[in-house]
Design a protein around this motif. Structure first.
Motif, PDB file in Angstrom:
ATOM      1  N   CYS A   7      -0.801  -0.190  -1.116  1.00 18.92           N
ATOM      2  CA  CYS A   7      -1.767  -1.050  -1.402  1.00 18.92           C
ATOM      3  C   CYS A   7      -1.415  -2.370  -0.467  1.00 18.92           C
ATOM      4  CB  CYS A   7      -1.410  -1.493  -2.793  1.00 18.92           C
ATOM      5  SG  CYS A   7      -2.442  -2.969  -3.159  1.00 18.92           S
ATOM      6  N   PRO A   8      -2.609  -2.909   0.293  1.00 20.09           N
ATOM      7  CA  PRO A   8      -2.402  -4.104   1.109  1.00 20.09           C
ATOM      8  C   PRO A   8      -2.269  -5.233   0.290  1.00 20.09           C
ATOM      9  CG  PRO A   8      -4.624  -3.298   1.052  1.00 20.09           C
ATOM     10  CD  PRO A   8      -3.924  -2.227   0.306  1.00 20.09           C
ATOM     11  N   GLN A   9      -2.637  -5.574  -1.127  1.00 21.67           N
ATOM     12  CA  GLN A   9      -2.253  -6.580  -2.115  1.00 21.67           C
ATOM     13  C   GLN A   9      -0.989  -6.754  -2.262  1.00 21.67           C
ATOM     14  OE1 GLN A   9      -5.638  -7.082  -4.666  1.00 21.67           O
ATOM     15  NE2 GLN A   9      -4.683  -8.963  -5.359  1.00 21.67           N
ATOM     16  N   CYS A  10      -0.499  -5.674  -3.081  1.00 16.66           N
ATOM     17  CA  CYS A  10       0.743  -5.672  -3.613  1.00 16.66           C
ATOM     18  C   CYS A  10       2.052  -4.926  -3.022  1.00 16.66           C
ATOM     19  CB  CYS A  10       0.956  -5.266  -4.908  1.00 16.66           C
ATOM     20  SG  CYS A  10       0.608  -3.316  -5.340  1.00 16.66           S
ATOM     21  N   THR A  11       1.610  -4.216  -1.948  1.00 16.13           N
ATOM     22  CA  THR A  11       2.512  -3.288  -1.141  1.00 16.13           C
ATOM     23  C   THR A  11       3.141  -2.333  -1.756  1.00 16.13           C
ATOM     24  OG1 THR A  11       4.455  -4.690  -1.035  1.00 16.13           O
ATOM     25  CG2 THR A  11       2.771  -5.490   0.490  1.00 16.13           C
ATOM     26  N   LEU A  12       2.792  -1.925  -2.919  1.00 15.08           N
ATOM     27  CA  LEU A  12       3.353  -0.772  -3.868  1.00 15.08           C
ATOM     28  C   LEU A  12       2.930   0.567  -3.167  1.00 15.08           C
ATOM     29  CD1 LEU A  12       3.669  -2.320  -7.180  1.00 15.08           C
ATOM     30  CD2 LEU A  12       5.433  -2.151  -5.479  1.00 15.08           C
ATOM     31  N   GLU A  13       3.606   1.595  -3.247  1.00 12.04           N
ATOM     32  CA  GLU A  13       2.977   3.090  -2.848  1.00 12.04           C
ATOM     33  C   GLU A  13       2.182   3.874  -3.854  1.00 12.04           C
ATOM     34  OE1 GLU A  13       3.692   4.438   0.229  1.00 12.04           O
ATOM     35  OE2 GLU A  13       5.061   2.513   1.296  1.00 12.04           O
ATOM     36  N   ASN A  14       2.074   3.392  -5.219  1.00 13.89           N
ATOM     37  CA  ASN A  14       1.305   4.139  -6.055  1.00 13.89           C
ATOM     38  C   ASN A  14       0.099   3.956  -6.312  1.00 13.89           C
ATOM     39  OD1 ASN A  14       1.013   5.392  -8.542  1.00 13.89           O
ATOM     40  ND2 ASN A  14       1.644   3.822  -9.803  1.00 13.89           N
ATOM     41  N   THR A  15      -0.536   4.427  -5.109  1.00 12.19           N
ATOM     42  CA  THR A  15      -2.177   4.607  -4.703  1.00 12.19           C
ATOM     43  C   THR A  15      -2.644   5.704  -4.806  1.00 12.19           C
ATOM     44  OG1 THR A  15      -1.584   4.550  -2.156  1.00 12.19           O
ATOM     45  CG2 THR A  15      -1.804   2.323  -3.398  1.00 12.19           C
ATOM     46  N   TYR A  16      -4.075   5.691  -4.981  1.00 12.93           N
ATOM     47  CA  TYR A  16      -4.553   7.322  -4.928  1.00 12.93           C
ATOM     48  C   TYR A  16      -6.168   6.958  -4.144  1.00 12.93           C
ATOM     49  CZ  TYR A  16      -6.925   5.467  -9.273  1.00 12.93           C
ATOM     50  OH  TYR A  16      -7.323   4.730  -9.946  1.00 12.93           O
ATOM     51  N   ALA A  17      -6.695   8.142  -3.712  1.00 16.88           N
ATOM     52  CA  ALA A  17      -8.061   7.959  -3.279  1.00 16.88           C
ATOM     53  C   ALA A  17      -9.042   8.284  -4.168  1.00 16.88           C
ATOM     54  CB  ALA A  17      -8.135   9.045  -2.098  1.00 16.88           C
ATOM     55  N   ASP A  18     -10.158   7.430  -4.222  1.00 13.91           N
ATOM     56  CA  ASP A  18     -11.318   7.665  -5.165  1.00 13.91           C
ATOM     57  C   ASP A  18     -12.544   7.733  -4.354  1.00 13.91           C
ATOM     58  OD1 ASP A  18     -12.784   7.978  -7.461  1.00 13.91           O
ATOM     59  OD2 ASP A  18     -12.616   5.578  -7.839  1.00 13.91           O
ATOM     60  N   CYS A  24      -5.124   1.054  -6.034  1.00 14.43           N
ATOM     61  CA  CYS A  24      -3.793   0.829  -6.610  1.00 14.43           C
ATOM     62  C   CYS A  24      -3.572   1.096  -8.063  1.00 14.43           C
ATOM     63  CB  CYS A  24      -3.186  -0.541  -6.052  1.00 14.43           C
ATOM     64  SG  CYS A  24      -1.556  -1.071  -6.442  1.00 14.43           S
ATOM     65  N   ALA A  25      -2.779   1.898  -8.301  1.00 13.78           N
ATOM     66  CA  ALA A  25      -2.612   1.957  -9.989  1.00 13.78           C
ATOM     67  C   ALA A  25      -1.694   0.974 -10.585  1.00 13.78           C
ATOM     68  CB  ALA A  25      -1.885   3.385 -10.156  1.00 13.78           C
ATOM     69  N   ASP A  26      -0.965   0.261  -9.814  1.00 14.22           N
ATOM     70  CA  ASP A  26      -0.133  -0.811 -10.182  1.00 14.22           C
ATOM     71  C   ASP A  26      -1.053  -2.187 -10.496  1.00 14.22           C
ATOM     72  OD1 ASP A  26       2.350   0.633 -10.407  1.00 14.22           O
ATOM     73  OD2 ASP A  26       2.302   0.384  -8.387  1.00 14.22           O
ATOM     74  N   CYS A  27      -1.708  -2.764  -9.457  1.00 14.65           N
ATOM     75  CA  CYS A  27      -2.467  -3.697  -9.724  1.00 14.65           C
ATOM     76  C   CYS A  27      -3.984  -3.731  -9.773  1.00 14.65           C
ATOM     77  CB  CYS A  27      -2.106  -4.908  -8.370  1.00 14.65           C
ATOM     78  SG  CYS A  27      -2.846  -4.187  -6.887  1.00 14.65           S
ATOM     79  N   GLY A  28      -4.413  -2.647  -9.573  1.00 19.22           N
ATOM     80  CA  GLY A  28      -5.893  -2.420  -9.607  1.00 19.22           C
ATOM     81  C   GLY A  28      -6.713  -2.676  -8.421  1.00 19.22           C
ATOM     82  N   PHE A  29      -6.200  -3.180  -7.621  1.00 17.22           N
ATOM     83  CA  PHE A  29      -6.888  -3.527  -6.331  1.00 17.22           C
ATOM     84  C   PHE A  29      -7.695  -2.252  -5.437  1.00 17.22           C
ATOM     85  CE2 PHE A  29      -6.945  -4.628  -1.580  1.00 17.22           C
ATOM     86  CZ  PHE A  29      -7.694  -5.643  -1.612  1.00 17.22           C
ATOM     87  N   GLU A  30      -8.828  -2.334  -5.206  1.00 22.27           N
ATOM     88  CA  GLU A  30      -9.361  -1.469  -4.322  1.00 22.27           C
ATOM     89  C   GLU A  30     -10.061  -1.755  -2.831  1.00 22.27           C
ATOM     90  OE1 GLU A  30     -12.836  -0.088  -6.627  1.00 22.27           O
ATOM     91  OE2 GLU A  30     -11.692   0.154  -8.453  1.00 22.27           O
TER      92      GLU A  30
END
Length: 113
Positions: A7-18, A24-30
């Motif tokens: 995620c470019p906003q929170c830098t966590l790796e818990n992301t997925y393609a939609d 980002c599943a953690d902060c909700g950023f798209e």
């Protein structure tokens, strides 16, 4: 399987393609792949509902907030007029309420009026 970036906003790796977007599943950023590849692109500031905020907009507080350095809380429904965007930080805005001056607020607690 294609590589899903952090995620470019929170830098966590818990992301997925939609579809054509990443979430980002953690902060909700798209974001889209083009937004990450073009780092010189303009910063987009969004409120809690996903509406784009620009300099000079009016926003409303959606939750009672404690204000550091003040005994007066910022009540739900408080109007903040003539907001200013914080440079290089899409999560914060600056503004003034009628009673409290010099506020820095997180955009997740605001909605565009």
């Amino acid at each position: 399987m294609p590589h899903v970036p952090a995620c470019p906003q929170c830098t966590l790796e818990n992301t997925y393609a939609d579809g054509d977007r990443f979430v980002c599943a953690d902060c909700g950023f798209e974001w889209t792949a083009e937004a990450v590849e073009a780092p010189g692109a303009a910063m987009v500031v969004r409120d809690s509902n996903g509406n784009v905020l620009v300099e000079g907009d009016t926003v409303v507080v959606i939750k009672d907030l404690k204000v550091k350095g003040s005994s007066i809380p910022l009540k739900q429904g408080t109007v903040i007029r003539q907001i200013r965007l914080v440079e290089d930080d899409p999560e914060h805005i600056e503004g003034n309420s009628e009673k409290i001056k010099g506020l820095v607020l997180k955009t997740i607690f605001l909605r565009k009026a």
